[in-house]
Design a protein around this motif. Structure first.
Motif, PDB file in Angstrom:
ATOM      1  N   MET A  84      -0.229   4.239   0.297  1.00 22.40           N
ATOM      2  CA  MET A  84      -0.765   5.168   1.303  1.00 22.40           C
ATOM      3  C   MET A  84      -0.027   5.114   2.631  1.00 22.40           C
ATOM      4  O   MET A  84       0.004   6.091   3.366  1.00 22.40           O
ATOM      5  N   GLU A 103      -6.395   7.499  -3.956  1.00 25.42           N
ATOM      6  CA  GLU A 103      -6.679   6.159  -3.428  1.00 25.42           C
ATOM      7  C   GLU A 103      -8.176   5.782  -3.486  1.00 25.42           C
ATOM      8  O   GLU A 103      -8.517   4.697  -3.948  1.00 25.42           O
ATOM      9  N   PRO A 104      -9.099   6.637  -3.022  1.00 25.79           N
ATOM     10  CA  PRO A 104     -10.508   6.217  -3.021  1.00 25.79           C
ATOM     11  C   PRO A 104     -11.052   5.936  -4.417  1.00 25.79           C
ATOM     12  O   PRO A 104     -11.885   5.037  -4.591  1.00 25.79           O
ATOM     13  N   SER A 157       0.832  -1.205   0.000  1.00 26.54           N
ATOM     14  CA  SER A 157       0.000   0.000   0.000  1.00 26.54           C
ATOM     15  C   SER A 157       0.864   1.251   0.000  1.00 26.54           C
ATOM     16  O   SER A 157       1.620   1.496   0.950  1.00 26.54           O
ATOM     17  N   ARG A 172     -13.370  -2.008  -7.523  1.00 24.29           N
ATOM     18  CA  ARG A 172     -14.533  -2.798  -7.096  1.00 24.29           C
ATOM     19  C   ARG A 172     -15.577  -2.877  -8.215  1.00 24.29           C
ATOM     20  O   ARG A 172     -16.169  -3.938  -8.449  1.00 24.29           O
ATOM     21  N   SER A 213     -21.242  -3.987   1.515  1.00 23.15           N
ATOM     22  CA  SER A 213     -19.824  -4.332   1.344  1.00 23.15           C
ATOM     23  C   SER A 213     -19.441  -5.435   2.314  1.00 23.15           C
ATOM     24  O   SER A 213     -20.028  -5.566   3.389  1.00 23.15           O
ATOM     25  N   MET A 217      -9.816   2.536  -5.500  1.00 24.13           N
ATOM     26  CA  MET A 217     -10.553   1.494  -4.786  1.00 24.13           C
ATOM     27  C   MET A 217     -11.934   1.281  -5.415  1.00 24.13           C
ATOM     28  O   MET A 217     -12.328   0.155  -5.727  1.00 24.13           O
ATOM     29  N   GLU A 218     -12.666   2.376  -5.612  1.00 28.21           N
ATOM     30  CA  GLU A 218     -14.025   2.238  -6.162  1.00 28.21           C
ATOM     31  C   GLU A 218     -13.990   1.744  -7.600  1.00 28.21           C
ATOM     32  O   GLU A 218     -14.778   0.868  -7.982  1.00 28.21           O
ATOM     33  N   PRO A 266     -12.912  -6.833   4.985  1.00 27.05           N
ATOM     34  CA  PRO A 266     -11.714  -7.067   4.183  1.00 27.05           C
ATOM     35  C   PRO A 266     -11.174  -8.492   4.285  1.00 27.05           C
ATOM     36  O   PRO A 266     -10.488  -8.944   3.382  1.00 27.05           O
ATOM     37  N   MET A 295     -11.000  14.074  -3.664  1.00 23.63           N
ATOM     38  CA  MET A 295     -10.876  14.428  -2.248  1.00 23.63           C
ATOM     39  C   MET A 295      -9.489  14.091  -1.733  1.00 23.63           C
ATOM     40  O   MET A 295      -8.857  13.134  -2.169  1.00 23.63           O
ATOM     41  N   THR A 347     -21.924   1.140  -3.558  1.00 18.71           N
ATOM     42  CA  THR A 347     -21.180   1.178  -4.822  1.00 18.71           C
ATOM     43  C   THR A 347     -21.551  -0.007  -5.715  1.00 18.71           C
ATOM     44  O   THR A 347     -21.624   0.117  -6.928  1.00 18.71           O
TER      45      THR A 347
END
Lengths: 442, 157
Positions: A43, A292-293, A41, A300, A431, A296-297, A434, A319, A426
């Motif tokens: 991040m 990052e977001p 990662s 998915r 969801s 991720m979206e 993890p 953001m 989403t």
């Protein structure tokens, strides 16, 4: 025959795609992963830099996890060329992989300012794990670190550099810091805060070259006043890894152009994350959100579609949040459209700043700055995101926020934002945690 | 699933929920670290508590780059402290504003339903917070619309 999914890239987008395919199909399909590096990662690298986590903590999907998910891997290999007509990918070692559908998630890389000496020893990027290791090895207590660039990436490692006992100077070519994350007023507040905390900031400064002097790196500046540094970090931007797709025929603008299902101009080729140019959920325009977001979206949504579901993406929301020396700095959505109506409020005594940007009576962008220890700040960060994301009409609450830009909570609640958010998922379903699926069933 | 149902009309603003919550979360009575937060309405004549809905999307959970947010047996999204690095991404991903960053521990924290026995509901003397089997909903909007009508009309703070 089972579907053959090929995923290129094991960053946030690629791994979220794989996880989602397995959530949907329980292991029925074939998944092949090509990744230049062992998955980790990006991040969390700043927290590895300041030694608050061990290196083992940065790794995401381990070999055991990927095996449990029935993923065939080509780790350490790069994609070399793609032939969409033949549904075939060629790797840098000449291996050819065939697929039924494929995700391109090759991410981006750091680029250095084009000055002589930028590639000399002691001048680093901070983007990959390998680069993070080199920076860690080069910083000692008392070191003088010069960071070239004052954008988001630079700011994510600012605390780490200081906590290692180094002195920090930031050199920025633009007239102000954080040019793509906050507006001028916000930047001035952050600038003053950092200077108060001992960070030297030079804005509007052009770096001419970097050479060596007395065992240190010497940064030659256009207007004079050379800087001597023990270590230089260049945080001067990132660039999507798209060159290898030249000649593939896929439509590329700033990134690979994708539709609301993240499909490129070739329907069985998807793109996600930093290489994808997809819908901005606020403006509707195609955009690359290298955050990052979004990765991720995107990942998915691609995973669900590859698994045979029909999932349209609502669009990504720009953001960012970064904390520097105890000051939270965050922005959402379309906060920098000069033509947009905007309310701003500055409370210097609390180092707090708000900017609320409007389209009619809908909040379409926001900047929020305040002390991280101040509940007053942290309460509102998420609600501003919710208001921008849902884009609901705020009616008379707009006037309330004009008078009281810090009073977000009653506007959020009374405008029924929670009711708008609760049904919003989403993937059209709850969801999963993890840990799921740690093993696939079929 | 059992959820925290909020009945704002019954809230007296006593803040016992915040005290109980912070004590369960941190071991100290410090409402600043409560993850249920009471807000005043109508010039401090009425109040309503607000906390995580344990939403289906789990924005905080899906955003976490290291998988540090998981689902507990009680159905709550919860931060695994050993995994959380404190990057704050969850705090901007959550559109409800109900996951926070603790400046002292350098970790994110949120409502975990106290493992299935929420201290806020137990502490509430008027049953404004009840833990029961129901579908979560926007518990506060009607109340907030009604109790803020005068504020909006007058333009007063």
């Amino acid at each position: 025959m089972a579907a053959r999914h090929l995923v290129i890239g094991a960053g946030t987008a690629g791994l979220n795609c794989i996880r989602t395919i397995r959530e949907e199909d329980g292991g029925a399909s074939e998944i092949v992963l090509v990744a230049a590096e062992r998955p980790y990662s990006r991040m969390v690298l700043p927290y590895y830099l300041d030694r608050s986590i061990a290196e083992s903590h940065v790794f995401t999907a381990t070999a055991a996890t990927l095996a449990a998910w029935k993923v065939k891997t080509h780790i350490g290999r790069k994609a070399a060329s793609l032939n969409p007509q033949a549904n075939a990918l060629t790797l840098d070692d000449g291996t050819t992989l065939e697929y039924d559908d494929c995700l391109i998630a090759t991410g981006s890389r750091a680029v250095k300012a084009p000055v002589p000496g930028a590639d000399s020893p002691g001048v680093h990027s901070f983007w990959t794990l390998e680069q993070a290791r080199a920076v860690i090895a080069g910083i000692a207590p008392g070191s003088h670190v010069v960071m070239v660039g004052a954008g988001f990436i630079a700011f994510t490692i600012l605390n780490s550099i200081l906590s290692l006992g180094a002195r920090l100077t930031i050199v920025e070519i633009a007239p102000r810091i954080l040019p793509r994350m906050v507006d001028d007023k916000g930047a001035a507040l952050v600038d003053a805060w950092l200077k108060k905390h001992g960070v030297k900031i030079l804005t509007g400064v052009t770096l001419v070259k970097i050479d060596d002097a007395r065992g240190k790196k010497r940064l030659r500046l256009k207007k004079g006043g050379d800087l001597l540094a023990d270590l230089v970090v260049m945080a001067t931007g990132i660039k999507p890894n798209l060159e290898w797709l030249q000649g593939s025929g896929i439509r590329i603008n700033h990134g690979i152009l994708v539709d609301d299902h993240l499909r490129s101009s070739v329907p069985n080729l998807y793109a996600a994350g930093d290489v994808a140019e997809g819908k901005d959920g606020v403006t509707g325009a195609p955009v690359v959100h290298a955050i990052e977001p979004t990765a991720m979206e995107h990942g998915r949504v691609v995973g669900a579609n590859m698994a045979g579901r029909d999932v349209a993406y609502r669009g990504s929301l720009n953001m960012n949040i970064v904390e520097v020396c105890g000051l939270d700095v965050a922005s959402f959505g379309a906060w920098d459209r000069p033509e947009a109506e905007a309310f701003t409020a500055l409370r210097s005594d609390r180092s707090a700043y708000r900017k609320l940007c409007w389209t009619g009576d809908r909040l379409t962008g926001a900047v929020i700055i305040g002390r991280a220890a101040d509940v007053w700040t942290t309460n509102d960060v998420g609600m501003l995101k919710g208001l921008v994301q849902t884009g609901g009409r705020l009616g008379a609450w707009k006037e309330h926020l004009r008078r009281n830009p810090f009073d977000v909570k009653p506007a959020f609640i009374a405008s029924r934002t929670t009711a708008r958010l609760l049904p919003d998922t989403t993937l059209g379903r709850p969801s999963r945690a993890p840990e799921f699926p740690t093993t696939v069933t079929r | 699933m059992k959820v925290l149902k909020i009945v704002p009309e019954k809230c007296t603003g006593c803040l016992r929920c915040e005290l109980a919550c912070s004590y369960m979360q941190t071991g100290a009575f410090q409402p600043a670290k409560s993850v249920i937060r009471v807000s005043p309405y109508e010039g401090h004549t009425s109040y309503a508590p607000y906390t995580c809905t344990q939403c289906a999307e789990g924005w905080c959970m899906t955003a976490c780059p290291v998988g540090a947010i998981t689902i507990t047996p009680a159905g709550a999204k919860d931060v695994v402290d050993d995994r959380c690095v404190g990057c704050k991404l969850c705090t901007i991903a959550c559109p409800y504003g109900t996951i926070f960053y603790d400046h002292d521990t350098r970790k994110a924290f949120k409502c975990d339903l106290c493992g299935g026995a929420p201290a806020c509901a137990e502490a509430c003397p008027t049953a404004a917070i009840v833990y029961e089997e129901t579908t979560t909903a926007d518990w506060l909007a009607d109340f907030a619309v009604e109790r803020s009508a005068r504020l909006l009309a007058s333009g007063a703070r």
